[in-house]
Design a protein around this motif. Structure first.
Motif, PDB file in Angstrom:
ATOM      1  N   GLY A  57     -21.419 -84.919  63.976  1.00  0.00           N
ATOM      2  CA  GLY A  57     -20.517 -84.289  63.048  1.00  0.00           C
ATOM      3  C   GLY A  57     -18.926 -83.784  63.835  1.00  0.00           C
ATOM      4  O   GLY A  57     -18.474 -82.913  63.030  1.00  0.00           O
ATOM      5  N   SER A  58     -18.494 -84.332  64.843  1.00  0.00           N
ATOM      6  CA  SER A  58     -17.580 -83.471  65.406  1.00  0.00           C
ATOM      7  C   SER A  58     -16.084 -84.116  64.856  1.00  0.00           C
ATOM      8  O   SER A  58     -15.391 -83.149  64.932  1.00  0.00           O
ATOM      9  CB  SER A  58     -17.413 -83.864  67.164  1.00  0.00           C
ATOM     10  OG  SER A  58     -17.346 -84.983  67.501  1.00  0.00           O
ATOM     11  N   ASN A  59     -16.127 -85.496  64.501  1.00  0.00           N
ATOM     12  CA  ASN A  59     -14.680 -85.833  64.212  1.00  0.00           C
ATOM     13  C   ASN A  59     -14.548 -85.273  62.778  1.00  0.00           C
ATOM     14  O   ASN A  59     -13.588 -84.991  62.523  1.00  0.00           O
ATOM     15  CB  ASN A  59     -14.536 -87.184  64.477  1.00  0.00           C
ATOM     16  CG  ASN A  59     -14.789 -88.050  63.086  1.00  0.00           C
ATOM     17  OD1 ASN A  59     -14.193 -88.071  62.160  1.00  0.00           O
ATOM     18  ND2 ASN A  59     -16.196 -88.593  63.131  1.00  0.00           N
ATOM     19  N   PHE A  60     -15.497 -85.204  62.156  1.00  0.00           N
ATOM     20  CA  PHE A  60     -15.601 -84.540  60.674  1.00  0.00           C
ATOM     21  C   PHE A  60     -15.118 -83.248  60.809  1.00  0.00           C
ATOM     22  O   PHE A  60     -14.395 -82.704  60.096  1.00  0.00           O
ATOM     23  CB  PHE A  60     -16.892 -84.866  59.913  1.00  0.00           C
ATOM     24  CG  PHE A  60     -16.809 -84.040  58.550  1.00  0.00           C
ATOM     25  CD1 PHE A  60     -16.515 -84.763  57.536  1.00  0.00           C
ATOM     26  CD2 PHE A  60     -17.671 -82.961  58.509  1.00  0.00           C
ATOM     27  CE1 PHE A  60     -16.229 -84.173  56.301  1.00  0.00           C
ATOM     28  CE2 PHE A  60     -17.504 -82.227  57.246  1.00  0.00           C
ATOM     29  CZ  PHE A  60     -16.889 -82.834  56.234  1.00  0.00           C
ATOM     30  N   GLY A  61     -15.943 -82.500  61.455  1.00  0.00           N
ATOM     31  CA  GLY A  61     -15.618 -80.962  61.506  1.00  0.00           C
ATOM     32  C   GLY A  61     -14.163 -80.600  62.085  1.00  0.00           C
ATOM     33  O   GLY A  61     -13.449 -80.110  61.865  1.00  0.00           O
ATOM     34  N   GLY A  62     -14.001 -81.678  63.274  1.00  0.00           N
ATOM     35  CA  GLY A  62     -12.550 -81.531  63.807  1.00  0.00           C
ATOM     36  C   GLY A  62     -11.186 -81.438  62.399  1.00  0.00           C
ATOM     37  O   GLY A  62     -10.324 -81.122  62.632  1.00  0.00           O
ATOM     38  N   ILE A  63     -11.484 -82.618  61.775  1.00  0.00           N
ATOM     39  CA  ILE A  63     -10.344 -82.876  60.677  1.00  0.00           C
ATOM     40  C   ILE A  63     -10.796 -81.845  59.512  1.00  0.00           C
ATOM     41  O   ILE A  63      -9.540 -81.413  58.904  1.00  0.00           O
ATOM     42  CB  ILE A  63     -10.311 -84.464  60.115  1.00  0.00           C
ATOM     43  CG1 ILE A  63      -9.030 -84.308  59.381  1.00  0.00           C
ATOM     44  CG2 ILE A  63     -11.703 -84.637  59.257  1.00  0.00           C
ATOM     45  CD1 ILE A  63      -8.387 -85.868  59.135  1.00  0.00           C
ATOM     46  N   ALA A  64     -11.895 -81.517  59.309  1.00  0.00           N
ATOM     47  CA  ALA A  64     -12.146 -80.835  58.113  1.00  0.00           C
ATOM     48  C   ALA A  64     -12.028 -79.372  58.284  1.00  0.00           C
ATOM     49  O   ALA A  64     -11.429 -78.601  57.177  1.00  0.00           O
ATOM     50  CB  ALA A  64     -13.898 -81.302  57.668  1.00  0.00           C
ATOM     51  N   PHE A  65     -12.399 -78.874  59.231  1.00  0.00           N
ATOM     52  CA  PHE A  65     -12.863 -77.395  59.316  1.00  0.00           C
ATOM     53  C   PHE A  65     -11.392 -76.384  59.140  1.00  0.00           C
ATOM     54  O   PHE A  65     -11.366 -75.576  58.258  1.00  0.00           O
ATOM     55  CB  PHE A  65     -13.237 -76.914  60.517  1.00  0.00           C
ATOM     56  CG  PHE A  65     -14.682 -77.298  60.584  1.00  0.00           C
ATOM     57  CD1 PHE A  65     -15.399 -77.763  59.741  1.00  0.00           C
ATOM     58  CD2 PHE A  65     -15.580 -76.732  61.965  1.00  0.00           C
ATOM     59  CE1 PHE A  65     -16.878 -78.016  59.814  1.00  0.00           C
ATOM     60  CE2 PHE A  65     -16.864 -77.267  61.933  1.00  0.00           C
ATOM     61  CZ  PHE A  65     -17.663 -77.625  60.975  1.00  0.00           C
ATOM     62  N   PRO A  66     -10.155 -76.976  59.543  1.00  0.00           N
ATOM     63  CA  PRO A  66      -8.931 -76.060  59.387  1.00  0.00           C
ATOM     64  C   PRO A  66      -8.730 -76.306  57.697  1.00  0.00           C
ATOM     65  O   PRO A  66      -8.135 -75.247  57.272  1.00  0.00           O
ATOM     66  CB  PRO A  66      -7.803 -76.843  60.097  1.00  0.00           C
ATOM     67  CG  PRO A  66      -8.597 -77.537  61.355  1.00  0.00           C
ATOM     68  CD  PRO A  66      -9.950 -78.084  60.563  1.00  0.00           C
ATOM     69  N   PHE A  67      -8.963 -77.487  57.178  1.00  0.00           N
ATOM     70  CA  PHE A  67      -8.919 -77.414  55.741  1.00  0.00           C
ATOM     71  C   PHE A  67     -10.033 -76.570  54.786  1.00  0.00           C
ATOM     72  O   PHE A  67      -9.761 -76.091  53.831  1.00  0.00           O
ATOM     73  CB  PHE A  67      -8.768 -78.767  55.033  1.00  0.00           C
ATOM     74  CG  PHE A  67      -7.755 -79.433  55.574  1.00  0.00           C
ATOM     75  CD1 PHE A  67      -6.279 -79.430  54.882  1.00  0.00           C
ATOM     76  CD2 PHE A  67      -7.570 -80.363  56.643  1.00  0.00           C
ATOM     77  CE1 PHE A  67      -5.258 -80.108  55.441  1.00  0.00           C
ATOM     78  CE2 PHE A  67      -6.747 -81.214  57.036  1.00  0.00           C
ATOM     79  CZ  PHE A  67      -5.322 -80.889  56.373  1.00  0.00           C
ATOM     80  N   VAL A  68     -11.195 -76.618  55.440  1.00  0.00           N
ATOM     81  CA  VAL A  68     -12.259 -75.408  54.820  1.00  0.00           C
ATOM     82  C   VAL A  68     -11.805 -74.207  54.892  1.00  0.00           C
ATOM     83  O   VAL A  68     -11.767 -73.582  53.890  1.00  0.00           O
ATOM     84  CB  VAL A  68     -13.460 -75.827  55.765  1.00  0.00           C
ATOM     85  CG1 VAL A  68     -14.581 -74.672  55.196  1.00  0.00           C
ATOM     86  CG2 VAL A  68     -14.057 -77.009  55.549  1.00  0.00           C
ATOM     87  N   ARG A  69     -10.998 -73.797  55.801  1.00  0.00           N
ATOM     88  CA  ARG A  69     -10.420 -72.436  55.909  1.00  0.00           C
ATOM     89  C   ARG A  69      -9.686 -72.192  54.765  1.00  0.00           C
ATOM     90  O   ARG A  69      -9.589 -71.184  53.989  1.00  0.00           O
ATOM     91  CB  ARG A  69      -9.636 -72.267  57.258  1.00  0.00           C
ATOM     92  CG  ARG A  69      -8.840 -70.984  57.240  1.00  0.00           C
ATOM     93  CD  ARG A  69      -8.509 -70.576  58.671  1.00  0.00           C
ATOM     94  NE  ARG A  69      -8.355 -69.301  58.718  1.00  0.00           N
ATOM     95  CZ  ARG A  69      -6.935 -68.747  59.113  1.00  0.00           C
ATOM     96  NH1 ARG A  69      -5.971 -69.419  59.319  1.00  0.00           N
ATOM     97  NH2 ARG A  69      -7.036 -67.358  59.235  1.00  0.00           N
TER      98      ARG A  69
ATOM     99  N   ILE B  63     -10.020 -78.040  47.809  1.00  0.00           N
ATOM    100  CA  ILE B  63     -10.281 -79.456  48.564  1.00  0.00           C
ATOM    101  C   ILE B  63     -11.743 -79.520  48.544  1.00  0.00           C
ATOM    102  O   ILE B  63     -12.548 -78.733  48.686  1.00  0.00           O
ATOM    103  CB  ILE B  63      -9.459 -79.056  49.945  1.00  0.00           C
ATOM    104  CG1 ILE B  63      -8.307 -78.437  49.719  1.00  0.00           C
ATOM    105  CG2 ILE B  63      -9.615 -80.155  50.531  1.00  0.00           C
ATOM    106  CD1 ILE B  63      -7.564 -77.937  51.046  1.00  0.00           C
ATOM    107  N   ARG B  64     -12.009 -80.919  48.377  1.00  0.00           N
ATOM    108  CA  ARG B  64     -13.241 -81.279  48.579  1.00  0.00           C
ATOM    109  C   ARG B  64     -13.473 -81.891  49.969  1.00  0.00           C
ATOM    110  O   ARG B  64     -12.371 -82.336  50.428  1.00  0.00           O
ATOM    111  CB  ARG B  64     -13.657 -82.599  47.329  1.00  0.00           C
ATOM    112  CG  ARG B  64     -13.698 -82.170  46.118  1.00  0.00           C
ATOM    113  CD  ARG B  64     -13.556 -83.247  45.047  1.00  0.00           C
ATOM    114  NE  ARG B  64     -14.596 -84.072  45.496  1.00  0.00           N
ATOM    115  CZ  ARG B  64     -14.680 -85.443  45.331  1.00  0.00           C
ATOM    116  NH1 ARG B  64     -13.495 -86.013  45.072  1.00  0.00           N
ATOM    117  NH2 ARG B  64     -15.657 -86.375  45.801  1.00  0.00           N
ATOM    118  N   PHE B  65     -14.534 -82.167  50.293  1.00  0.00           N
ATOM    119  CA  PHE B  65     -15.039 -82.488  51.747  1.00  0.00           C
ATOM    120  C   PHE B  65     -16.022 -83.648  51.349  1.00  0.00           C
ATOM    121  O   PHE B  65     -17.188 -83.135  51.219  1.00  0.00           O
ATOM    122  CB  PHE B  65     -15.148 -81.306  52.595  1.00  0.00           C
ATOM    123  CG  PHE B  65     -14.319 -80.306  52.866  1.00  0.00           C
ATOM    124  CD1 PHE B  65     -13.124 -80.577  53.804  1.00  0.00           C
ATOM    125  CD2 PHE B  65     -14.165 -79.428  51.921  1.00  0.00           C
ATOM    126  CE1 PHE B  65     -12.091 -79.899  53.911  1.00  0.00           C
ATOM    127  CE2 PHE B  65     -12.987 -78.368  51.877  1.00  0.00           C
ATOM    128  CZ  PHE B  65     -12.090 -78.545  52.925  1.00  0.00           C
TER     129      PHE B  65
END
Lengths: 437, 437
Positions: free
Chosen positions: B270-282, B291-293
């Motif tokens: 899950g790390s590369n996904f979390g890395g790109i997604a989390f700032p956008f989840v915020r 925004i969808r993930f």
């Protein structure tokens, strides 16, 4: 660990993107002797080349303009990966304990991982503009073949590649890359051309050479009307296309207030060396800067250091024009070293000429030495050089150690022409992985 | 050919270099259930982890600060390759004939060719600061192992790697890279640990799994006083280290006036996904952006789509704390697919939690499909994705084709987490080179 001295240049500072290729012929004190027609042995007319090359390429080859414009469409694609990074070798400097400042231009950051894309894109563009259906070429290590396969795919030109057998077998990765772009790849010498069959029929495992593969590609080009030939080194135009490297490096260094005392590149046909060196040769010739130039070749194929400067064919079958160059003889077949891109019997006429003028210092290294240098560089800088590029690395290390002995802050610039990620087995076999692969 | 619409971001625009990691736990509406001690099954104390991890890492793992500072020494090394390029996929857009705007963040431009260096450098720095002699870890495809080997060499920490056997055999290149940095590499399951011997003794050709290799590495770390364990994914701290990716992408897109409608990454741990997604989840949680993930996993290892959300061990021997996550069970051994980095039975607790909240949409693809997508991408963009990253490519293509059907100018962002230059045989074997390698 003190990393505070790290300096690295913007790889994407578009201010340093050249709009023109630099043509050193406009600045030379004397010109090299002209190529001769292979049959008449008279100086070649541009028209003589029309069955072989695109007209646009022939115009570049013959140009005497100092600056030749890069077409917009090619500049736009260059801008996808250029300027390539100029890197200050902090890790290597520390590993060597040298006062020298070592910069390298990292062409491995380009598509397909080497400088070869610079001329491949230009040549594919020229072919597409003239509706040439197929470009046929040869490749040693596969850097040139994969660069042309990529460029052909971008511009809608089919690509056929004769790949030197020893590399075909040592470096299957680059063959796969070419095929994934839709290029067709033949092991050379092949039974499919007269030039290849001459060797293949005696020995189907013949290791091949760039000279033989050039003959095969040329033979096919001349026989097929919608096909032209494309060459990845040696010719004046190819070296000119590579001058984007040296022009960028000059601007990138100048922005740091630096200028090289010595410029280093490996030489097979001479194009990555010419690409980084020629813009600096201009500074020496026209601005009186005292810059040295070191061209590094493999012990197994020492054309500049051991070859004769004379007219010779660029291929094995004698199909090419006669080029005035340092040559080991058109029949010379180098040992199957891993630096497949340097296994060429001749040398670019422009590099030969500059060597004969004393402007370029040739140097030769054995294979063990360059693998050691490549491994040291990898551990220090985290980038694995192609075996070809490791020749330049080895000379840069030696110059840096000399500077250490002399206590001089010499500024060294070298061309890291490509990465070695598809040459890992070669490193492992040469004792730098902990076991054989 | 019209290339005039090419836009590519400055890979070296240092204005977008983050100074902090983003910790999504500070912004979540509810927190994931805490990890439990493997023996007491009570919530874990930070001290419980001290025999296993560096103290600095434990502090990162437990932090509830929204922004955690990146140490200067690590920022300086990040600046050697970050920001990585954000690329507008002109070639892919043209190949698909879609009105969608497709951006990808190219983490393959980093050292060792993947995102893994982001956390490897941070973890090696923390270990060096505490004079930890050796970091031991596991690796699937070898991206994580080579990133840690490189980081260890930079910071003077020894590295020992248990490499999943199927990858060890499929991807010798990454093993050679690790060994060239001086790391020692063991095939896992190995006979050298109890956790490994359990499988090795039954079958010395056991393909292995990340779960088994984690057990082996952990076992060795706990037994050896100057050795700590390092994990390349799954844990909160590791995902936090990877948020440099999403933070940069956000700023790089904003500078073009673009914001993603959908953010895509592949998921193993899950790390590369979390890395790109989390700032956008915020941005979705705090600024109400729609925004969808999409998290993409392989059919052979469908933890998010088929796994149960429950407490389970992160390894096969039950040595790790119990993590509340989507899991296929600690004994699950995935088929030996080429995307070795995705062969993990569990899923990062933070990704599992966001999936359970309906914020992340999981998706699954079979291996043939992702190799087709990777090949299409390669021909269009000239960059070969790692098989892991091709899962994200496949979803981006499907989203772009959906946008085409809907006639929508959707903005798609995906993480191209690594290059596939050391996975060429996998592409060739899956029918995308013209013959087998």
């Amino acid at each position: 660990m003190n990393m505070s001295s790290i300096k690295r240049f913007s790889a994407r500072d578009t201010n340093v993107l050249p709009s023109h290729f630099y043509n050193i012929k406009a600045d030379l004190p004397t010109l090299p002797k002209p190529p001769l027609h292979p049959e008449t042995r008279q100086p070649l007319n541009p028209q003589d080349l029309e069955p072989v090359f695109s007209k646009g390429f022939i115009a570049h080859e013959g140009s005497m303009e100092r600056f030749v414009p890069i077409p917009d469409a090619v500049q736009e694609i260059f801008a996808l990966y250029r300027p390539t990074p100029l890197i200050y070798a902090t890790g290597l400097k520390k590993a060597l304990g040298t006062p020298a400042h070592i910069f390298y231009k990292y062409e491995g950051a380009g598509p397909m991982g080497s400088h070869k894309s610079n001329t491949a894109l230009m040549q594919a563009y020229l072919a597409a503009r003239e509706n040439i259906e197929t470009l046929v070429t040869e490749t040693g290590a596969g850097q040139w073949g994969s660069a042309l396969a990529h460029a052909g795919a971008l511009f809608g030109v089919k690509v056929k590649v004769f790949m030197v057998r020893v590399s075909y077998r040592q470096k299957p990765g680059r063959r796969i890359l070419m095929e994934m772009f839709g290029a067709s790849v033949e092991e050379s010498p092949s039974p499919k051309t007269q030039s290849g069959a001459r060797f293949y029929d005696q020995n189907p495992d013949h290791p091949g050479s760039l000279g033989i593969a050039i003959s095969e590609a040329l033979e096919l080009a001349v026989k097929s009307p919608a096909t032209r030939y494309s060459l990845g080194s040696v010719l004046d135009a190819v070296l000119m296309h590579q001058t984007v490297i040296g022009q960028e490096a000059d601007l990138q260094m100048a922005a740091q207030g630096a200028e090289p005392d010595v410029v280093i590149g490996c030489v097979g046909g001479g194009s990555n060396f010419g690409g980084i060196a020629f813009p600096f040769v201009r500074k020496r010739l026209k601005e009186g800067r005292s810059i040295r130039f070191i061209a590094v070749e493999p012990e197994a194929c020492p054309s500049l250091t051991q070859g004769e400067l004379r007219y010779d064919h660029g291929d094995t079958a004698g199909l090419t024009p006669l080029l005035y160059m340092h040559t080991l003889g058109m029949d010379f077949v180098p040992a199957p070293i891993h630096a497949g891109g340097l296994r060429y019997h001749g040398m670019a006429p422009l590099v030969s000429h500059l060597a004969s003028l004393g402007i370029i210092e040739p140097r030769v290294y054995p294979q063990e030495h360059i693998f050691e240098a490549g491994h040291l560089f990898f551990k220090a800088e985290g980038i694995l050089p192609a075996p070809e590029s490791s020749h330049a690395v080895a000379a840069a290390i030696d110059e840096a150690l000399k500077a250490k002995n002399e206590g001089r802050e010499k500024v060294i610039l070298f061309n890291l022409s490509g990465h070695g990620l598809l040459d890992l087995n070669a490193y492992a076999r040469n004792g730098n992985g902990s076991r054989n692969a």
